[in-house]
Design a protein around this motif. Structure first.
Motif, PDB file in Angstrom:
ATOM      1  N   THR A 176       0.720  -1.242  -0.009  1.00 55.14           N
ATOM      2  CA  THR A 176      -0.162   0.027   0.076  1.00 55.14           C
ATOM      3  C   THR A 176       0.895   1.250  -0.018  1.00 55.14           C
ATOM      4  O   THR A 176       1.770   1.308   0.744  1.00 55.14           O
ATOM      5  CB  THR A 176      -0.970   0.052   1.359  1.00 55.14           C
ATOM      6  OG1 THR A 176      -1.787  -0.956   1.345  1.00 55.14           O
ATOM      7  CG2 THR A 176      -1.910   1.169   0.877  1.00 55.14           C
ATOM      8  N   GLY A 177       0.423   2.085  -1.048  1.00 56.38           N
ATOM      9  CA  GLY A 177       1.168   3.218  -1.177  1.00 56.38           C
ATOM     10  C   GLY A 177       2.517   3.368  -1.927  1.00 56.38           C
ATOM     11  O   GLY A 177       2.673   4.276  -2.538  1.00 56.38           O
ATOM     12  N   ILE A 178       3.039   2.219  -2.303  1.00 56.86           N
ATOM     13  CA  ILE A 178       4.133   2.010  -3.081  1.00 56.86           C
ATOM     14  C   ILE A 178       3.800   1.303  -4.593  1.00 56.86           C
ATOM     15  O   ILE A 178       3.764   1.776  -5.634  1.00 56.86           O
ATOM     16  CB  ILE A 178       5.237   1.373  -2.366  1.00 56.86           C
ATOM     17  CG1 ILE A 178       5.545   1.720  -1.237  1.00 56.86           C
ATOM     18  CG2 ILE A 178       6.361   0.917  -3.290  1.00 56.86           C
ATOM     19  CD1 ILE A 178       6.328   3.233  -1.208  1.00 56.86           C
ATOM     20  N   SER A 179       3.152   0.231  -4.241  1.00 61.48           N
ATOM     21  CA  SER A 179       2.630  -0.620  -5.445  1.00 61.48           C
ATOM     22  C   SER A 179       1.100  -1.217  -5.664  1.00 61.48           C
ATOM     23  O   SER A 179       0.814  -1.908  -6.234  1.00 61.48           O
ATOM     24  CB  SER A 179       3.685  -1.561  -5.598  1.00 61.48           C
ATOM     25  OG  SER A 179       3.842  -2.455  -4.329  1.00 61.48           O
ATOM     26  N   ALA A 180       0.386  -0.558  -4.328  1.00 65.26           N
ATOM     27  CA  ALA A 180      -1.051  -0.768  -4.288  1.00 65.26           C
ATOM     28  C   ALA A 180      -1.547   0.752  -3.863  1.00 65.26           C
ATOM     29  O   ALA A 180      -1.037   1.281  -2.976  1.00 65.26           O
ATOM     30  CB  ALA A 180      -1.109  -1.913  -3.487  1.00 65.26           C
ATOM     31  N   PRO A 181      -2.710   0.894  -4.232  1.00 63.55           N
ATOM     32  CA  PRO A 181      -3.588   2.242  -3.955  1.00 63.55           C
ATOM     33  C   PRO A 181      -3.874   2.442  -2.312  1.00 63.55           C
ATOM     34  O   PRO A 181      -4.119   1.425  -1.603  1.00 63.55           O
ATOM     35  CB  PRO A 181      -4.517   2.081  -4.885  1.00 63.55           C
ATOM     36  CG  PRO A 181      -4.887   0.712  -5.015  1.00 63.55           C
ATOM     37  CD  PRO A 181      -3.629   0.216  -5.103  1.00 63.55           C
ATOM     38  N   TYR A 182      -3.828   3.626  -2.011  1.00 61.58           N
ATOM     39  CA  TYR A 182      -4.696   4.000  -0.734  1.00 61.58           C
ATOM     40  C   TYR A 182      -5.730   5.179  -1.138  1.00 61.58           C
ATOM     41  O   TYR A 182      -5.180   6.180  -1.537  1.00 61.58           O
ATOM     42  CB  TYR A 182      -3.763   4.364   0.408  1.00 61.58           C
ATOM     43  CG  TYR A 182      -4.363   4.720   1.734  1.00 61.58           C
ATOM     44  CD1 TYR A 182      -4.990   3.695   2.489  1.00 61.58           C
ATOM     45  CD2 TYR A 182      -5.012   6.044   1.804  1.00 61.58           C
ATOM     46  CE1 TYR A 182      -5.925   3.927   3.509  1.00 61.58           C
ATOM     47  CE2 TYR A 182      -5.814   6.561   2.792  1.00 61.58           C
ATOM     48  CZ  TYR A 182      -6.399   5.344   3.676  1.00 61.58           C
ATOM     49  OH  TYR A 182      -7.175   5.795   4.608  1.00 61.58           O
ATOM     50  N   GLU A 183      -6.727   4.670  -1.117  1.00 56.83           N
ATOM     51  CA  GLU A 183      -7.718   5.809  -1.402  1.00 56.83           C
ATOM     52  C   GLU A 183      -8.350   6.470  -0.131  1.00 56.83           C
ATOM     53  O   GLU A 183      -8.612   6.015   0.695  1.00 56.83           O
ATOM     54  CB  GLU A 183      -9.122   5.073  -1.983  1.00 56.83           C
ATOM     55  CG  GLU A 183      -8.855   4.305  -3.218  1.00 56.83           C
ATOM     56  CD  GLU A 183     -10.129   3.588  -3.752  1.00 56.83           C
ATOM     57  OE1 GLU A 183      -9.868   3.067  -4.860  1.00 56.83           O
ATOM     58  OE2 GLU A 183     -11.027   3.523  -3.167  1.00 56.83           O
ATOM     59  N   VAL A 184      -7.814   7.808  -0.242  1.00 59.46           N
ATOM     60  CA  VAL A 184      -8.315   8.602   0.905  1.00 59.46           C
ATOM     61  C   VAL A 184      -9.786   8.587   1.169  1.00 59.46           C
ATOM     62  O   VAL A 184     -10.765   8.854   0.389  1.00 59.46           O
ATOM     63  CB  VAL A 184      -7.725  10.320   0.765  1.00 59.46           C
ATOM     64  CG1 VAL A 184      -8.293  11.087   1.459  1.00 59.46           C
ATOM     65  CG2 VAL A 184      -6.278  10.210   0.516  1.00 59.46           C
ATOM     66  N   PRO A 185     -10.176   8.556   2.430  1.00 62.62           N
ATOM     67  CA  PRO A 185     -11.700   8.284   2.782  1.00 62.62           C
ATOM     68  C   PRO A 185     -12.470   9.738   2.291  1.00 62.62           C
ATOM     69  O   PRO A 185     -11.836  10.682   2.459  1.00 62.62           O
ATOM     70  CB  PRO A 185     -11.720   8.353   4.333  1.00 62.62           C
ATOM     71  CG  PRO A 185     -10.357   7.605   4.521  1.00 62.62           C
ATOM     72  CD  PRO A 185      -9.395   8.195   3.554  1.00 62.62           C
ATOM     73  N   LEU A 186     -13.509   9.476   1.985  1.00 64.57           N
ATOM     74  CA  LEU A 186     -14.368  10.544   1.156  1.00 64.57           C
ATOM     75  C   LEU A 186     -15.127  11.488   2.103  1.00 64.57           C
ATOM     76  O   LEU A 186     -15.168  12.627   2.232  1.00 64.57           O
ATOM     77  CB  LEU A 186     -15.194  10.114   0.378  1.00 64.57           C
ATOM     78  CG  LEU A 186     -14.537   9.427  -0.797  1.00 64.57           C
ATOM     79  CD1 LEU A 186     -15.751   8.639  -1.888  1.00 64.57           C
ATOM     80  CD2 LEU A 186     -13.811  10.228  -1.878  1.00 64.57           C
ATOM     81  N   SER A 187     -15.632  10.695   3.299  1.00 59.10           N
ATOM     82  CA  SER A 187     -16.163  11.398   4.322  1.00 59.10           C
ATOM     83  C   SER A 187     -16.260  10.599   5.612  1.00 59.10           C
ATOM     84  O   SER A 187     -17.307  10.063   6.311  1.00 59.10           O
ATOM     85  CB  SER A 187     -17.714  11.540   4.104  1.00 59.10           C
ATOM     86  OG  SER A 187     -18.351  10.672   3.518  1.00 59.10           O
ATOM     87  N   PRO A 188     -15.102  10.622   6.296  1.00 60.71           N
ATOM     88  CA  PRO A 188     -14.951   9.917   7.540  1.00 60.71           C
ATOM     89  C   PRO A 188     -15.560  10.763   8.800  1.00 60.71           C
ATOM     90  O   PRO A 188     -15.646  12.165   8.374  1.00 60.71           O
ATOM     91  CB  PRO A 188     -13.590   9.860   7.772  1.00 60.71           C
ATOM     92  CG  PRO A 188     -12.989  11.325   6.907  1.00 60.71           C
ATOM     93  CD  PRO A 188     -13.896  11.127   5.822  1.00 60.71           C
TER      94      PRO A 188
END
Ligand SMILES: Nc1ncnc2c1ncn2[C@@H]1O[C@H](COP(=O)(O)OS(=O)(=O)O)[C@@H](OP(=O)(O)O)[C@H]1O
Ligand SMILES: Nc1ncnc2c1ncn2[C@@H]1O[C@H](COP(=O)(O)OP(=O)(O)O)[C@@H](O)[C@H]1O
Length: 200
Positions: free
Chosen positions: A160-172
């Motif tokens: 995660t963060g290097i070779s796989a995505p991290y999607e920022v939360p939309l409405s935490p």
């Protein structure tokens, strides 16, 4: 995975969540910490649990590293496996909430879709998503387990963060910025939020 409820009937007990909450003296819900590896999920979970314990509040931490040693030791880090990891953890968190305990889940949970899936398992006021925000650069500097170094060297796939995505939360419900504030301040923010919503 087979899902047939045709021959399965829910069995109701006499004692329910309300009774268990009453005996515990507080309500129960799931706190879901999401963020990059090294963002501070585990540190915050541990400090939060410690603070709540000293206020007489029952909690239980579900942490990615630990759950993957047992219940989910047959899962890897493909998008499908992460989804199944989080589905199972969501169900376990729900059991704790039903038992009258506040469950503190600390998982990268990188996909919006998977976090929505877990949220949909709970009533609206029983699921609190907390985005443990920290820049990738800072996470890499911290690198508490040396995993970023290994991921950069190509030794860990789908990291995660290097070779796989991290999607920022939309409405935490809440964001804690661990690259700006201390663990103590982040936990204060969470406790303040829970008190303001009369959840504790
Ligand atoms: N490929 C890859 N990507 C991300 N993380 C990895 C990977 N391989 C191993 N690890 C270690 O596994 C921990 C994350 O597990 P999670 O169950 O939280 O992940 S997920 O929610 O299913 O995405 C994570 O723990 P944290 O650092 O506490 O987040 C890592 O220690
Ligand atoms: N505000 C903060 N919140 C959480 N962790 C922090 C903070 N500031 C510095 N850190 C440090 O960052 C590292 C985070 O590691 P960890 O809690 O294992 O993260 P994660 O569980 O997200 O992988 C720890 O070494 C911790 O001491």
């Amino acid at each position: 995975m087979g899902t047939s409820f045709k021959n399965i009937v829910w069995h109701h007990g006499v004692i329910g969540r309300r009774e268990r909450q009453r005996i515990n003296g507080h309500g129960s819900f799931a706190l879901w910490l999401t963020g990059l590896s090294g963002s501070g999920k585990s540190s915050i979970a541990v400090e939060l649990e410690n603070r709540l314990y000293h206020e007489g509040i029952r909690t239980y931490i579900l942490d990615g590293d630990n759950i993957r040693h047992g219940l989910n030791n047959n899962l890897g880090f493909s998008p499908e496996d992460r989804k199944e990891n989080l589905r199972r953890v969501g169900e376990v968190a729900k059991l704790f909430v039903d038992a009258g305990v506040i469950s503190i889940a600390a998982f990268i949970s990188p996909y919006n879709e998977d976090r929505s899936m877990v949220r949909s398992m709970f009533a609206a006021n029983e699921f609190i998503e907390i985005y443990v925000s920290c820049s990738l650069e800072q996470c890499e500097v911290r690198d508490p387990k040396g995993l970023y170094k290994r991921a950069r060297a190509g030794e860990i796939r789908q990291f995660t963060g290097i070779s796989a995505p991290y999607e920022v939360p939309l409405s935490p419900e809440l964001v804690v910025e661990t690259d700006k504030y201390s663990v103590h301040d982040c936990v204060n923010l969470i406790i303040g939020y829970l008190k303001q919503r009369c959840l504790i």
